[in-house]
Write a protein that holds these residues in place. Structure first.
Motif, PDB file in Angstrom:
ATOM      1  N   UNK A 131      -8.131   0.056  33.852  1.00 23.33           N
ATOM      2  CA  UNK A 131      -8.455   1.070  34.863  1.00 23.33           C
ATOM      3  C   UNK A 131      -9.464   2.044  34.269  1.00 23.33           C
ATOM      4  N   UNK A 132     -10.587   2.221  34.968  1.00 19.51           N
ATOM      5  CA  UNK A 132     -11.685   3.040  34.452  1.00 19.51           C
ATOM      6  C   UNK A 132     -12.103   4.066  35.497  1.00 19.51           C
ATOM      7  N   UNK A 133     -12.366   5.293  35.057  1.00 14.26           N
ATOM      8  CA  UNK A 133     -12.837   6.321  35.975  1.00 14.26           C
ATOM      9  C   UNK A 133     -13.505   7.439  35.187  1.00 14.26           C
ATOM     10  N   UNK A 134     -14.396   8.184  35.876  1.00 15.57           N
ATOM     11  CA  UNK A 134     -14.990   9.390  35.273  1.00 15.57           C
ATOM     12  C   UNK A 134     -14.459  10.657  35.928  1.00 15.57           C
ATOM     13  N   UNK A 135     -13.530  10.501  36.908  1.00 14.57           N
ATOM     14  CA  UNK A 135     -12.827  11.604  37.569  1.00 14.57           C
ATOM     15  C   UNK A 135     -13.742  12.495  38.392  1.00 14.57           C
ATOM     16  N   UNK A 136     -14.876  11.949  38.806  1.00 16.13           N
ATOM     17  CA  UNK A 136     -15.802  12.722  39.644  1.00 16.13           C
ATOM     18  C   UNK A 136     -15.171  13.094  40.975  1.00 16.13           C
ATOM     19  N   UNK A 137     -14.307  12.231  41.507  1.00 13.04           N
ATOM     20  CA  UNK A 137     -13.701  12.531  42.817  1.00 13.04           C
ATOM     21  C   UNK A 137     -12.907  13.831  42.759  1.00 13.04           C
ATOM     22  N   UNK A 138     -12.242  14.099  41.653  1.00 14.34           N
ATOM     23  CA  UNK A 138     -11.509  15.365  41.515  1.00 14.34           C
ATOM     24  C   UNK A 138     -12.476  16.551  41.433  1.00 14.34           C
ATOM     25  N   UNK A 139     -13.648  16.306  40.863  1.00 16.76           N
ATOM     26  CA  UNK A 139     -14.654  17.373  40.808  1.00 16.76           C
ATOM     27  C   UNK A 139     -15.200  17.688  42.194  1.00 16.76           C
ATOM     28  N   UNK A 140     -15.329  16.675  43.057  1.00 11.16           N
ATOM     29  CA  UNK A 140     -15.788  16.938  44.424  1.00 11.16           C
ATOM     30  C   UNK A 140     -14.792  17.859  45.138  1.00 11.16           C
ATOM     31  N   UNK A 141     -13.500  17.661  44.899  1.00 10.92           N
ATOM     32  CA  UNK A 141     -12.498  18.550  45.482  1.00 10.92           C
ATOM     33  C   UNK A 141     -12.751  19.998  45.077  1.00 10.92           C
ATOM     34  N   UNK A 142     -12.984  20.196  43.782  1.00  7.77           N
ATOM     35  CA  UNK A 142     -13.218  21.565  43.300  1.00  7.77           C
ATOM     36  C   UNK A 142     -14.495  22.143  43.911  1.00  7.77           C
ATOM     37  N   UNK A 150     -18.033   4.622  42.988  1.00  6.56           N
ATOM     38  CA  UNK A 150     -19.227   5.223  43.573  1.00  6.56           C
ATOM     39  C   UNK A 150     -18.850   6.440  44.424  1.00  6.56           C
ATOM     40  N   UNK A 151     -19.820   7.324  44.614  1.00  5.86           N
ATOM     41  CA  UNK A 151     -19.648   8.420  45.574  1.00  5.86           C
ATOM     42  C   UNK A 151     -19.585   7.775  46.944  1.00  5.86           C
ATOM     43  N   UNK A 152     -18.514   7.992  47.696  1.00  3.97           N
ATOM     44  CA  UNK A 152     -18.231   7.155  48.855  1.00  3.97           C
ATOM     45  C   UNK A 152     -18.386   7.843  50.209  1.00  3.97           C
ATOM     46  N   UNK A 153     -18.847   9.075  50.274  1.00  2.00           N
ATOM     47  CA  UNK A 153     -18.842   9.789  51.551  1.00  2.00           C
ATOM     48  C   UNK A 153     -20.248   9.977  52.102  1.00  2.00           C
ATOM     49  N   UNK A 154     -20.458   9.515  53.335  1.00  2.00           N
ATOM     50  CA  UNK A 154     -21.744   9.740  53.995  1.00  2.00           C
ATOM     51  C   UNK A 154     -22.059  11.225  54.150  1.00  2.00           C
ATOM     52  N   UNK A 155     -21.121  12.061  54.635  1.00  2.00           N
ATOM     53  CA  UNK A 155     -21.454  13.485  54.777  1.00  2.00           C
ATOM     54  C   UNK A 155     -21.835  14.141  53.452  1.00  2.00           C
ATOM     55  N   UNK A 156     -21.165  13.761  52.366  1.00  2.00           N
ATOM     56  CA  UNK A 156     -21.496  14.354  51.066  1.00  2.00           C
ATOM     57  C   UNK A 156     -22.947  14.054  50.699  1.00  2.00           C
ATOM     58  N   UNK A 157     -23.391  12.848  51.000  1.00  2.00           N
ATOM     59  CA  UNK A 157     -24.762  12.458  50.653  1.00  2.00           C
ATOM     60  C   UNK A 157     -25.800  13.156  51.525  1.00  2.00           C
ATOM     61  N   UNK A 158     -25.355  13.747  52.639  1.00  2.00           N
ATOM     62  CA  UNK A 158     -26.281  14.373  53.582  1.00  2.00           C
ATOM     63  C   UNK A 158     -26.235  15.897  53.529  1.00  2.00           C
ATOM     64  N   UNK A 159     -25.547  16.464  52.537  1.00  2.00           N
ATOM     65  CA  UNK A 159     -25.471  17.930  52.441  1.00  2.00           C
ATOM     66  C   UNK A 159     -26.853  18.525  52.241  1.00  2.00           C
ATOM     67  N   UNK A 160     -27.578  17.963  51.275  1.00  2.00           N
ATOM     68  CA  UNK A 160     -28.921  18.458  50.958  1.00  2.00           C
ATOM     69  C   UNK A 160     -29.591  17.468  50.009  1.00  2.00           C
ATOM     70  N   UNK A 161     -30.773  17.811  49.540  1.00  2.00           N
ATOM     71  CA  UNK A 161     -31.530  16.912  48.666  1.00  2.00           C
ATOM     72  C   UNK A 161     -30.760  16.606  47.386  1.00  2.00           C
ATOM     73  N   UNK A 162     -30.172  17.614  46.764  1.00  2.00           N
ATOM     74  CA  UNK A 162     -29.459  17.390  45.503  1.00  2.00           C
ATOM     75  C   UNK A 162     -28.333  16.370  45.672  1.00  2.00           C
ATOM     76  N   UNK A 163     -27.585  16.472  46.764  1.00  2.00           N
ATOM     77  CA  UNK A 163     -26.460  15.561  46.969  1.00  2.00           C
ATOM     78  C   UNK A 163     -26.938  14.156  47.331  1.00  2.00           C
ATOM     79  N   UNK A 164     -28.064  14.065  48.028  1.00  2.00           N
ATOM     80  CA  UNK A 164     -28.631  12.752  48.330  1.00  2.00           C
ATOM     81  C   UNK A 164     -29.107  12.069  47.056  1.00  2.00           C
ATOM     82  N   UNK A 165     -29.822  12.801  46.216  1.00  2.00           N
ATOM     83  CA  UNK A 165     -30.335  12.235  44.965  1.00  2.00           C
ATOM     84  C   UNK A 165     -29.178  11.870  44.038  1.00  2.00           C
ATOM     85  N   UNK A 166     -28.174  12.760  43.957  1.00  2.00           N
ATOM     86  CA  UNK A 166     -27.014  12.453  43.116  1.00  2.00           C
ATOM     87  C   UNK A 166     -26.335  11.168  43.578  1.00  2.00           C
TER      88      UNK A 166
END
Length: 389
Positions: free
Chosen positions: A29-40, A98-114
């Motif tokens: 099982x592998x993860x970088x725990x980014x999903x928990x960071x999105x919550x914060x 992977x980052x899995x949310x369409x709305x997250x990717x559409x917040x702004x340029x930074x989130x789209x590029x990320x």
């Protein structure tokens, strides 16, 4: 089999890892725990509390007697990715990381590029790692039905036979994604197909519909094994949002007229689809695509289904659609490959919806009400001219 699950701390990665382990496979099982960071970042948490990754791994060992081999790191780090694959030596890799949310990717340029950098670069690094360590490793990659969009023809399973000017060829089905997130998945699919064709890798692309439900046999075995229950307008699924709104006595918020039709699948079927794909691998050089869904629903029909199942008065409210999408469209999807491998689907019923109401009621104090309303607008992602208000 030895199976490495990437993104194993997430909503689907965690129950998938447990399902594969319970089936007798040796699971990493592998993860970088980014999903928990999105919550914060967004100021919202899973409705159902979830344990730390280490606590989850320990709890599974206590409950099942089986061991999960943990790895902590990021797929965008090429050296880490190759080292993890070389260390575990899997027969198959399940890629949820992977980052899995369409709305997250559409917040702004930074989130789209990320989103695109994280998803596309991570998958490219993984392809190179497989090619270097062992090209026979079977990659099972989570794609999305959103890659296809809503074409005015039947959606085939990944490939389309086209006749043009008297000549016929088989090609990848044309894609019409609806967000920068969905675009990242399209780029992944093309990169994986290329690697299979050029390097002889083997891969299964699981184009998955919207997942609903919260419990599998394994996550229900102990509260410490629970997976996420996301409800917010960025990461939450529409059914989860409707159920929470019903329990809280708030209107069920339908975007636009509610005529958008989407493929859906229950979480128990998701984990079983992954098992079936792993245990029945693609051939060397083969890029195969499974449409991983069991039913399709209009959004307004889902709202009415929740309203009818709830033991109380429920109002449905239609909001201006924050997305740019067709609200009335043709939608017919071929999804026969997984049933041929043995999938017996759980179909949406009032019984399943009713089982979610007490779960939400138990944790209603954790709901951030403002998070239920859409705060990301597709056109709002456009850069503003200098001096614009």
């Amino acid at each position: 089999m030895r199976i490495l699950v990437l993104g194993a701390d997430g909503y689907l990665g965690w129950p998938t890892a447990l399902h594969l382990s319970a089936a007798g496979h040796e699971v990493g099982v592998l993860d970088n725990f980014a999903r928990r960071e999105y919550d914060r970042e967004l100021g919202v948490e899973s409705l159902v509390p979830i344990e730390s990754f280490d606590a989850r791994v320990r709890a599974w060992r206590e409950v099942s007697g089986r061991t999960l081999t943990p790895f902590a790191g990021d797929l965008t780090d090429a050296a880490f990715t190759t080292d993890a694959v070389r260390s575990f030596r899997p027969d198959a890799i399940v890629h949820f990381a992977e980052q899995r949310a369409a709305p997250y990717s559409m917040i702004d340029q930074d989130h789209a590029v990320y989103t695109q950098t994280n998803n596309v670069v991570g998958t490219l690094n993984l392809l190179y790692a497989i090619a270097e360590v062992d090209p026979s490793i079977h990659l099972v990659k989570l794609g999305t039905m959103g890659e296809y969009g809503t074409p005015n023809i039947d959606i085939e399973e990944g490939w389309l036979e086209v006749t043009h000017n008297g000549r016929t060829d088989r090609m990848l089905y044309p894609k019409k994604p609806g967000s920068f997130y969905h675009l990242s998945k399209v780029h992944d699919s093309h990169n994986i197909e290329f690697a299979c064709r050029i390097w002889g890798l083997r891969a299964t692309d699981l184009n998955q519909g919207i997942v609903y439900g919260h419990r599998t046999e394994q996550t229900a075995a102990d509260p410490r094994l629970a997976t996420r229950f996301d409800y917010d307008a960025v990461f939450g699924t529409v059914l989860n949002r409707f159920v929470i709104q019903a329990v809280l006595g708030r209107p069920l918020t339908v975007y636009g007229g509610g005529g958008q039709t989407r493929g859906m699948i229950e979480i128990r079927d998701t984990v079983e689809c992954v098992r079936l794909a792993c245990e029945n691998p693609a051939e060397a050089g083969e890029f195969r695509v499974f449409n991983q869904m069991t039913e399709s629903f209009r959004v307004d029909h889902l709202a009415k289904t929740v309203a009818e199942a709830f033991p109380g008065e429920v109002r449905i409210e239609y909001l201006d659609n924050p997305r740019v999408e067709q609200e009335e469209h043709y939608y017919r999807v071929v999804h026969t490959a997984l049933p041929r491998l043995g999938l017996v689907p759980h179909l949406l019923s009032n019984t399943l919806i009713e089982s979610l109401f007490p779960l939400v009621a138990e944790h209603r104090d954790r709901v951030e009400s403002e998070a239920l309303l859409p705060g990301v607008r597709w056109r709002g992602a456009l850069p503003q001219p200098a001096g614009a208000a």
